[in-house]
Design an enzyme around this catalytic site. Structure first.
Site, short mmCIF file in Angstrom:
data_model
loop_
_atom_site.label_atom_id
_atom_site.label_comp_id
_atom_site.label_asym_id
_atom_site.label_seq_id
_atom_site.Cartn_x
_atom_site.Cartn_y
_atom_site.Cartn_z
N HIS A 244 91.46 128.19 59.39
CA HIS A 244 92.67 127.57 58.86
C HIS A 244 93.04 126.91 59.62
CE1 HIS A 244 93.80 131.24 60.76
NE2 HIS A 244 94.92 131.10 61.02
N ASP A 246 97.38 126.43 61.27
CA ASP A 246 98.71 126.81 61.70
C ASP A 246 99.78 126.08 61.53
OD1 ASP A 246 97.45 129.12 62.12
OD2 ASP A 246 98.09 129.41 64.67
N ARG A 312 90.96 146.00 66.59
CA ARG A 312 90.85 145.55 67.58
C ARG A 312 92.96 145.09 67.04
NH1 ARG A 312 92.43 139.25 66.73
NH2 ARG A 312 90.82 137.86 67.79
#
Length: 333
Positions: A244, A246, A312
């Site tokens: 993607h 931003d 994570r």
């Protein structure tokens, strides 16, 4: 809340985490009749690959506001062509500062420009010299305590201290309203003071790298913690790994940063951050205390690999040049 979840999960890579870091390299093509035939065939194939690559990238840029669709298209295109992966930052190395300038996209022309802030110099940077590992561990404990109150049914859980948004099952709740006075038992004023200090140092580092005043930048939403593991996605909102842009997904974004709170190969496998450039990928391996930052336009198409094991943790901290889209630092309620 559903729209907010889609926005936050898309940025968790952020930003954004699929498969390998680069597509498989193709072998030599079939030989034509004679050496000249091979050269012509190779040149034709190269032109065709280049045209295909840019067609794919154009599709990604146009459709990236529909992150799931654009991500699948973009990654499918890029993974099928010749390419290579360059590691910009290995987990084992300690980087004072590393910055790579790239040409700016035209994304910023579709929005009001703010002189002295709107990107004219674009690029991406990595530093291990802004936040210490000890500070990163303290910040991670804030995330762990907050996310212990909820968590997504899928692989990506979000905690936004600014809005109070917290993943809970397949939905979001408002942390401050849902838990009320119990919040005082979860967080302290010292936690929020550290959070603000870390945010300010990252903001100053970004301003320095791009030659702008930090006072011209405003924190914007979504800015949030992410916790990602290998739990199977339950809804499309859990599919954090799609490529993607931003600035296309969130019009307010001008500068994006991620502070990593855990270590690649020690705390988790997979989960590397990948810039998807034409013909190659540039990879950042997370390290606790490492900050990566970049201009938010199409010049920095990116995704994050799927996490294969472990957990994570990171914070996405985003900035805008438009004061109308600015938000304040979180306050312990």
């Amino acid at each position: 809340m559903a729209a907010q979840r889609r926005a936050a999960v898309a940025a968790a890579g952020g930003p954004e985490r699929g498969g390998a870091a680069a597509g498989p390299g193709a072998g030599p093509g079939g030989a034509g009749p004679g050496r000249g035939g091979r050269r012509r065939s190779s040149a034709k194939r190269s032109r065709g690959q280049q045209e295909s690559r840019w067609r794919c990238l154009k599709v990604v840029f146009i459709l990236s506001s529909a992150a799931a669709v654009s991500g699948l298209l973009g990654w499918s295109c890029l993974s099928s062509e010749d390419g290579h992966t360059e590691v910009l930052a290995y987990r084992s190395e300690i980087l004072q500062d590393k910055f790579i300038e790239v040409p700016c996209s035209e994304d910023y022309n579709s929005y009001k420009r703010f002189e002295g802030c709107t990107p004219r110099k674009c690029g991406r940077g990595v530093t291990d010299a802004v936040i210490t590992r000890e500070e990163a561990e303290r910040i991670r404990r804030i995330a762990e305590r907050g996310l212990s109150l909820g968590g997504s049914d899928g692989g990506a859980s979000i905690l936004d201290l600014h809005s109070g948004a917290l993943s809970l099952g397949k939905h979001f709740v408002n942390l401050y309203r849902y838990f009320g006075d119990k919040i005082q038992d979860i967080f302290t004023e010292e936690d929020f003071a550290l959070y603000r200090d870390v945010r300010q140092r990252i903001q100053q580092r970004i301003a320095q790298a791009f030659g702008i005043s930090s006072a011209s930048m405003y924190l914007t939403k979504p800015t949030f913690f992410s916790r990602i593991n290998n739990t199977e996605a339950k809804t499309t909102h859990d599919e954090y790994w799609h490529p993607h842009v931003d600035k296309v997904t969130y019009g307010s974004f001008d500068y994006t940063s991620l502070l990593y709170l855990s270590d690649y190969t020690e705390d988790f496998g997979g989960g590397r951050f990948i810039f998807m450039d034409a013909g190659s990928n540039k990879t950042i391996e997370p390290r606790a205390g490492r900050v990566s930052f970049f201009t938010s336009g199409s010049e920095n198409l990116h995704h994050v690999e799927k996490v294969h094991w472990g957990t994570r943790y990171a914070i996405t901290i985003s900035f805008t040049c438009n004061p109308d889209h600015g938000i304040g630092d979180p306050i312990l309620m």
